[in-house]
Write an enzyme that holds these catalytic residues in place. Sequence first.
Site, mmCIF file in Angstrom:
data_model
loop_
_atom_site.group_PDB
_atom_site.id
_atom_site.type_symbol
_atom_site.label_atom_id
_atom_site.label_comp_id
_atom_site.label_asym_id
_atom_site.label_seq_id
_atom_site.Cartn_x
_atom_site.Cartn_y
_atom_site.Cartn_z
ATOM 1 N N LYS A 53 7.881 -4.924 3.402
ATOM 2 C CA LYS A 53 6.599 -4.577 4.026
ATOM 3 C C LYS A 53 6.211 -5.616 5.075
ATOM 4 O O LYS A 53 5.735 -5.278 6.147
ATOM 5 C CB LYS A 53 5.514 -4.431 2.948
ATOM 6 C CG LYS A 53 5.634 -3.106 2.219
ATOM 7 C CD LYS A 53 4.872 -3.026 0.925
ATOM 8 C CE LYS A 53 5.290 -1.743 0.193
ATOM 9 N NZ LYS A 53 4.778 -1.638 -1.165
ATOM 10 N N GLN A 97 0.708 -4.546 -4.917
ATOM 11 C CA GLN A 97 1.995 -4.002 -5.384
ATOM 12 C C GLN A 97 1.940 -3.702 -6.884
ATOM 13 O O GLN A 97 1.624 -4.584 -7.681
ATOM 14 C CB GLN A 97 3.107 -5.012 -5.063
ATOM 15 C CG GLN A 97 4.499 -4.510 -5.331
ATOM 16 C CD GLN A 97 4.905 -3.375 -4.386
ATOM 17 O OE1 GLN A 97 4.717 -3.444 -3.181
ATOM 18 N NE2 GLN A 97 5.455 -2.314 -4.947
ATOM 19 N N ASP A 120 -2.806 2.673 0.648
ATOM 20 C CA ASP A 120 -1.927 3.393 -0.282
ATOM 21 C C ASP A 120 -2.514 4.765 -0.633
ATOM 22 O O ASP A 120 -1.839 5.598 -1.225
ATOM 23 C CB ASP A 120 -1.784 2.594 -1.596
ATOM 24 C CG ASP A 120 -0.446 1.878 -1.684
ATOM 25 O OD1 ASP A 120 0.500 2.321 -1.010
ATOM 26 O OD2 ASP A 120 -0.358 0.892 -2.433
#
Length: 283
Positions: A53, A97, A120
């Site tokens: 990322k 995460q 997200d």
Amino acid sequence: MANIIDGKAISAAIRAEIKQETEIFAKENGFRPGLAVIIVGEDPASQVYVRNKRRACEEVGFYSEAYELPAETTQEELNTLVDKLNANEKIHGILCQLPLPKHLDENEVILRIDPKKDVDAFHPVNVGRIMIGDYSFLPCTPAGVMALLERSGIEISGKECVVVGRSNIVGKPQAMLLLHANGTVTICHSRTKNLAEVCRRADILVAAIGKADFFTGDMVKEGAVVIDVGMNRRADGKLTGDVDFESVAPKASYITPVPGGVGPMTITMLMKNTLTAAKLSVK
Ligand code: NDP
């Protein structure tokens, strides 16, 4: 033999577009889109994702911050960090995460992230907006699948779409996006009866169950489009999807390989959401 949908190439093309848009955005606004990534503990797979990322941020010209917290981080410490990032003007997207170590509550973190920075698209506000079709952020993996279909010129409207898997991050939002694109959508799961029969109805089959090589040629209609979201490790360490490529590819019209299909799209869609978040912050 099916056309192979090249997720790497499509992903590279979209990243090039994001990079170009980012340059224009930075010139117009005097700052770059910013993404903060939080990782708690030392899960090796999560560390690889976080590294990828950061790399993707560099590639498209974003500002990024990474927070690598020890496994014993408390909920309060994590919450405080999220609050700080919510208030940080340089940060437009926050990603924590998952999975988190067991003593931490993932839901609490998801709820704490400002929905405007929730790149997200896991916050219930964003999930609800996806449901009603009025959304800014799309959940990254399903959005990646939609981009693969669109850029391969595959028509969805009126097609029988079968999504196997009903998780909150893949199956359910995937079904909703296909529905918004006017597909006729069936969602299957572990209790579905006659799964093979339902799958054989599909013009577009999305496999997202996490079982290596589960979908075989006899479960697929001649000419179907087969999208393999699965990412599974074989005993020999090799990555494989949920679809048995050997037996399915000869029947399908289009198929995504694993690796090199849906996988590369997920981070690219995260970049797209971060750019969108930055754009919304100046509106
Ligand atoms: P989950 O484990 O959360 O969900 C799996 C789903 O599959 C569940 O709904 C389950 O049904 C269903 N299922 C399991 N076994 C069967 C079966 N035998 N028949 C029918 N349905 C079944 O997984 P995720 O949605 O998070 O991920 C799915 C796959 O996609 C995994 O391989 C994961 O690694 C991969 N993935 C890939 C990404 C990418 O970037 N390419 C990103 C995210 C995930 P039930 O609800 O009844 O239990």
